[in-house]
Design a protein around this motif. Structure first.
Motif, PDB file in Angstrom:
ATOM      1  N   GLU B  78       0.838  -1.193   0.000  1.00 20.15           N
ATOM      2  CA  GLU B  78       0.000   0.000   0.000  1.00 20.15           C
ATOM      3  C   GLU B  78       0.880   1.252   0.000  1.00 20.15           C
ATOM      4  O   GLU B  78       1.864   1.320   0.735  1.00 20.15           O
ATOM      5  N   VAL B  79       0.508   2.202  -0.824  1.00 20.15           N
ATOM      6  CA  VAL B  79       1.208   3.486  -0.824  1.00 20.15           C
ATOM      7  C   VAL B  79       0.686   4.316   0.340  1.00 20.15           C
ATOM      8  O   VAL B  79      -0.518   4.522   0.463  1.00 20.15           O
ATOM      9  N   LEU B  80       1.583   4.766   1.192  1.00 21.97           N
ATOM     10  CA  LEU B  80       1.179   5.477   2.399  1.00 21.97           C
ATOM     11  C   LEU B  80       1.148   6.985   2.184  1.00 21.97           C
ATOM     12  O   LEU B  80       1.896   7.515   1.361  1.00 21.97           O
ATOM     13  N   PRO B  81       0.270   7.677   2.922  1.00 21.36           N
ATOM     14  CA  PRO B  81       0.340   9.139   2.924  1.00 21.36           C
ATOM     15  C   PRO B  81       1.617   9.535   3.632  1.00 21.36           C
ATOM     16  O   PRO B  81       2.083   8.810   4.508  1.00 21.36           O
ATOM     17  N   PHE B  82       2.176  10.678   3.283  1.00 21.21           N
ATOM     18  CA  PHE B  82       3.417  11.059   3.940  1.00 21.21           C
ATOM     19  C   PHE B  82       3.179  11.289   5.414  1.00 21.21           C
ATOM     20  O   PHE B  82       2.205  11.876   5.822  1.00 21.21           O
ATOM     21  N   SER B  83       4.101  10.796   6.200  1.00 21.43           N
ATOM     22  CA  SER B  83       4.050  11.084   7.624  1.00 21.43           C
ATOM     23  C   SER B  83       5.455  11.440   8.073  1.00 21.43           C
ATOM     24  O   SER B  83       6.428  10.970   7.495  1.00 21.43           O
ATOM     25  N   PRO B  84       5.574  12.278   9.096  1.00 24.52           N
ATOM     26  CA  PRO B  84       6.907  12.677   9.547  1.00 24.52           C
ATOM     27  C   PRO B  84       7.622  11.572  10.307  1.00 24.52           C
ATOM     28  O   PRO B  84       8.613  11.832  10.969  1.00 24.52           O
ATOM     29  N   ALA B  85       7.148  10.331  10.199  1.00 18.79           N
ATOM     30  CA  ALA B  85       7.746   9.239  10.965  1.00 18.79           C
ATOM     31  C   ALA B  85       9.228   9.086  10.650  1.00 18.79           C
ATOM     32  O   ALA B  85      10.049   8.911  11.550  1.00 18.79           O
TER      33      ALA B  85
END
Lengths: 250, 250
Positions: B78-85
């Motif tokens: 799955e392509v993830l939304p950007f997160s600052p992780a």
DNA sequence: AAGCATTTGTACGTATGTATT
DNA sequence: AAATACATACGTACAAATGCT
């Protein structure tokens, strides 16, 4: 009720366990930069996993900038010294994916840079101040000679300031954000019509900042630096976003 | 001389080429968050590489926070939304490996937070200001009830301020650095002897900041917030490093 | 200076547990 | 409830690259 509270167990992949252990070894200092990891075949014995698992773990560690492995190297993967490369990478994707605007980036630079100057005004050494003066001198010389050296001298100036602030986080973030901003507008900046006037104005601003620092007036130096950066970059930013930048100017 | 200037060719691994292409597809927007990548078997056909290569590429993409793959998922990664992780991760390792001191982290928070407040003082909406007031109200209520909810309300306050600043970079960095600082001193802060006095002082400071913002005096609000943070954290920082923090107080 | 042993990079086959239909 | 497609992990094999003798 009152029984033991079990936590859900997420099936943690084998390669993740390997990553965790190596990461722990590096962060705890038992594995220092320059040292070598065992070879892949050795690692698969020590962790009792397959080679593919070891390799996936190594790829992750490499992506995090902790190790580097080269084909045929009999010494195994090398533990790298920390570099902000990963930080840089994730900020860059942030800038691209999240549509971080140029205005936001410049605003961030204004914040970081003026803070660095505020700190440097009080914490700098004389040697560092001399470096700043020499950088501005090179900027002056570059107006005649070439346009590349102007940018380099400018970068050098802000580098010394960031270093003199004594805060590594400010130093790293300044570096990262500056390079992103420069990449975004490098083509525009090369063929600005009034380029020489911009350079002269920038030099004058830098001189004012230096004067304020010499006088020991940190807040003034910080204020001047924000103004300087605004004047330098405002031309590349849509007028609609100017208010978000001028909000930083006292 | 004058001939073509060739660049050194580094032997780029097959999995890197795969990473680059997928990354490009995501950053260009032709693959959006929520969408699925083809299955691993499909990918090995499309890129004409082996399964291991595909998997190593996926591990790197996963480490960069761009995709997530689960065992047995028939839909592929799955392509993830950007997160600052990822940003968070690299800053955390920075804090551990580079021996980033608590003083530096708090200093950085002082810079970010006061800048956010300066911006928010001019750019906030009325709804956001109401949120800030409600957060401070919850802090007041928490002095009696519990210590956890005090921290939560405090976080909520600074979250609204960061949001109101209108700068995503400030927002993200604030969040990252705050969580690192809190992790570093969470044990100490729980059993501070004069905890209740600290809370009351913090609330008073927040109220002063709000008052300055209401009056439209951004610079004053920013100055007060720096002072507030210094007073709150100074006790956890060695006295030798206090000067680096007080340098930020006008 | 050249060759050798070792290591990494890549490929392919297979077994197993899991999520979706 | 079974079938199907998938990801995870293991093992083997070979070519290319590197360091050492």
């Amino acid at each position: 009720m009152g029984g033991p509270r079990f936590e859900p167990v997420r099936a943690v992949r084998a390669y993740e366990r390997v990553v965790e252990q190596v990461e722990e070894a590096i962060e705890s200092g038992s594995l220092s930069p320059g040292e070598r990891l065992p070879s892949e075949r050795e690692l698969m014995v020590q962790f009792s996993v397959s080679r593919s698992t070891v390799r996936e773990a190594l790829r992750v560690l490499q992506a995090r900038g902790l190790v580097r492995s080269r084909p045929g190297d009999p010494n195994g993967a090398e533990v790298l010294p920390f570099s902000p490369a990963t930080l840089h990478k994730s900020m860059t994707t942030l800038a691209r994916v999240e549509e971080l605007s140029l205005a936001e980036l410049v605003q961030f630079r204004m914040v970081l840079d003026s803070s660095a100057i505020l700190l440097a005004a009080r914490l700098r050494t004389d040697a560092q101040f001399a470096e700043m003066e020499s950088a501005v001198a090179r900027m002056r010389a570059a107006v005649e000679t070439g346009q590349d050296s102007f940018g380099e001298a400018d970068v050098a100036f802000h580098d010394v300031v960031a270093r003199a602030s004594g805060n590594k986080l400010i130093q790293i973030c300044t570096d990262v954000v500056r390079s992103i901003v420069l990449k975004l507008i490098s083509e525009k900046i090369a063929d600005a019509p009034d380029r020489e006037a911009l350079m002269r104005q920038s030099i004058r601003h830098h001189e004012e900042v230096l004067a304020a620092m010499r006088a020991g007036d940190g807040p003034l130096a910080a204020r001047l630096s924000r103004k300087a950066m605004y004047d330098y970059y405002a031309g590349y930013i849509p007028a609609a976003e100017h208010p978000t930048l001028t909000a930083l100017l006292d």
